[in-house]
Write a protein that holds these residues in place. Structure first.
Motif, PDB file in Angstrom:
ATOM      1  N   SER A  58       0.823  -1.211   0.000  1.00  0.00           N
ATOM      2  CA  SER A  58       0.000   0.000   0.000  1.00  0.00           C
ATOM      3  C   SER A  58       0.853   1.255   0.000  1.00  0.00           C
ATOM      4  O   SER A  58       0.519   2.255  -0.641  1.00  0.00           O
ATOM      5  CB  SER A  58      -0.936   0.015   1.218  1.00  0.00           C
ATOM      6  N   PHE A  59       1.978   1.198   0.726  1.00  0.00           N
ATOM      7  CA  PHE A  59       2.849   2.382   0.731  1.00  0.00           C
ATOM      8  C   PHE A  59       3.842   2.373  -0.425  1.00  0.00           C
ATOM      9  O   PHE A  59       3.863   3.275  -1.255  1.00  0.00           O
ATOM     10  CB  PHE A  59       3.616   2.504   2.045  1.00  0.00           C
ATOM     11  N   TRP A  60       4.671   1.329  -0.495  1.00  0.00           N
ATOM     12  CA  TRP A  60       5.783   1.339  -1.443  1.00  0.00           C
ATOM     13  C   TRP A  60       5.311   1.368  -2.894  1.00  0.00           C
ATOM     14  O   TRP A  60       5.931   2.001  -3.744  1.00  0.00           O
ATOM     15  CB  TRP A  60       6.673   0.122  -1.220  1.00  0.00           C
ATOM     16  N   SER A  61       4.222   0.653  -3.199  1.00  0.00           N
ATOM     17  CA  SER A  61       3.799   0.527  -4.595  1.00  0.00           C
ATOM     18  C   SER A  61       2.666   1.482  -4.983  1.00  0.00           C
ATOM     19  O   SER A  61       2.405   1.660  -6.174  1.00  0.00           O
ATOM     20  CB  SER A  61       3.340  -0.914  -4.874  1.00  0.00           C
ATOM     21  N   GLY A 164       3.977  -9.924  -4.992  1.00  0.00           N
ATOM     22  CA  GLY A 164       3.607  -9.807  -3.587  1.00  0.00           C
ATOM     23  C   GLY A 164       2.151 -10.142  -3.336  1.00  0.00           C
ATOM     24  O   GLY A 164       1.824 -10.887  -2.398  1.00  0.00           O
ATOM     25  N   ILE A 165       1.271  -9.613  -4.176  1.00  0.00           N
ATOM     26  CA  ILE A 165      -0.159  -9.916  -4.042  1.00  0.00           C
ATOM     27  C   ILE A 165      -0.403 -11.410  -4.270  1.00  0.00           C
ATOM     28  O   ILE A 165      -1.207 -12.036  -3.584  1.00  0.00           O
ATOM     29  CB  ILE A 165      -0.990  -9.093  -5.045  1.00  0.00           C
ATOM     30  N   VAL A 261       9.217  -8.822   3.196  1.00  0.00           N
ATOM     31  CA  VAL A 261       9.319  -9.440   1.862  1.00  0.00           C
ATOM     32  C   VAL A 261       8.819  -8.490   0.786  1.00  0.00           C
ATOM     33  O   VAL A 261       9.470  -8.292  -0.250  1.00  0.00           O
ATOM     34  CB  VAL A 261       8.534 -10.768   1.825  1.00  0.00           C
ATOM     35  N   MET A 262       7.653  -7.848   1.017  1.00  0.00           N
ATOM     36  CA  MET A 262       7.104  -6.941   0.013  1.00  0.00           C
ATOM     37  C   MET A 262       7.983  -5.711  -0.143  1.00  0.00           C
ATOM     38  O   MET A 262       8.190  -5.223  -1.256  1.00  0.00           O
ATOM     39  CB  MET A 262       5.684  -6.525   0.424  1.00  0.00           C
ATOM     40  N   MET A 263       8.529  -5.199   0.946  1.00  0.00           N
ATOM     41  CA  MET A 263       9.425  -4.045   0.882  1.00  0.00           C
ATOM     42  C   MET A 263      10.667  -4.390   0.064  1.00  0.00           C
ATOM     43  O   MET A 263      11.100  -3.592  -0.782  1.00  0.00           O
ATOM     44  CB  MET A 263       9.819  -3.601   2.284  1.00  0.00           C
TER      45      MET A 263
END
Length: 270
Positions: A58-61, A164-165, A261-263
């Motif tokens: 939500s933040f990074w992407s 990631g999703i 992991v997503m970051m």
């Protein structure tokens, strides 16, 4: 992989990315062919992981590119991100109040939305399907933002978001099929409805990419809208579901791991 995606239009890119996320939902649901019962601690940890992935994404992407893009607008830089974020949460809040559904781990008497005679299994599937929409939308908007040459957005970061999703969709597919199997559904039918909950993601992804391309000035709002909707899902559905059995440490560790992991995916590939 990036070179393969670059050969196609943003809409096809979004379709390819969300087909992967749907496949991961189906992959998770397919585990029902191996076992009837799923260890609750394991499922709680996986749902915690999914929550961490969505928070980071939500933040990074989404929010970070929205803020970067807002520097070129006439309104204060924080306005598009804040307004879009809150509208995304408000949208799902209103849908939650209207559409009959049942969150994981809850009893029939706790079903939300308008009163309905739908069976428990249908209400459960509806809840997961509803909350998959913002995930598909987020991937579509990310590919649309890359096509619009938004600073901070790229095909690599959109692919990272789709990966990631997809990772966090794995436990969601299992979270749908496992309860259906426990209620006596045949394995094939439990799998079918488990994977079906993810089919809305390619649809939402294509719509998100198309709208992003057509409405370039609204792109910061669209990015933030997807972020707000995803955070609403985490707060409303995923994290509460991990607490139903009284577990806390495992889901919390899952959140931390999922976020990391997503970051890493977004920073390394974006």
């Amino acid at each position: 992989m990036i070179a393969i995606f670059e050969q196609f239009s943003p809409i096809i890119q979004a379709l390819m990315g969300t087909l992967f996320t749907w496949f991961m939902t189906a992959f998770g649901a397919s585990l029902i062919f191996l076992t009837r019962e799923v260890n609750q601690r394991l499922l709680d940890g996986l749902l915690g992981f999914a929550s961490g992935v969505m928070i980071a994404a939500s933040f990074w992407s989404l929010l970070e590119p929205a803020i970067e893009l807002s520097h070129d607008m006439t309104v204060p830089v924080w306005v598009p991100a804040a307004v879009g974020f809150l509208l995304g949460g408000l949208f799902l809040f209103l849908v939650d109040k209207l559409l009959p559904h049942l969150h994981m781990g809850m009893e029939m008497g706790e079903a939300e939305g308008l009163k309905s005679s739908w069976r428990r299994s249908v209400l459960l599937i509806t809840a997961i399907t509803l909350h998959n929409i913002p995930e598909g939308l987020a991937v579509g908007v990310a590919f649309g933002a890359a096509a619009a040459n938004v600073e901070g957005a790229s095909i690599a970061s959109a692919i990272a978001l789709a990966v990631g999703i997809g990772l966090q969709n794995f436990p969601e597919g299992l979270a749908v099929s496992a309860p259906l199997r426990r209620e006596g559904w045949p394995r094939g039918r439990a799998f079918f409805y488990g994977q079906l909950s993810g089919i809305v993601e390619p649809i939402a992804g294509v719509i998100g990419a198309a709208l992003t391309i057509l409405m370039r000035p609204l792109l910061p709002y669209a990015l933030a809208f997807a972020a707000g909707a995803m955070i609403y899902v985490v707060a409303e559905e995923l994290i509460p579901a991990t607490k139903c059995e009284g577990h806390s440490d495992i889901p919390t560790l899952g959140v931390m791991l999922g976020f990391a992991v997503m970051m890493i995916l977004d920073v390394a590939f974006g």
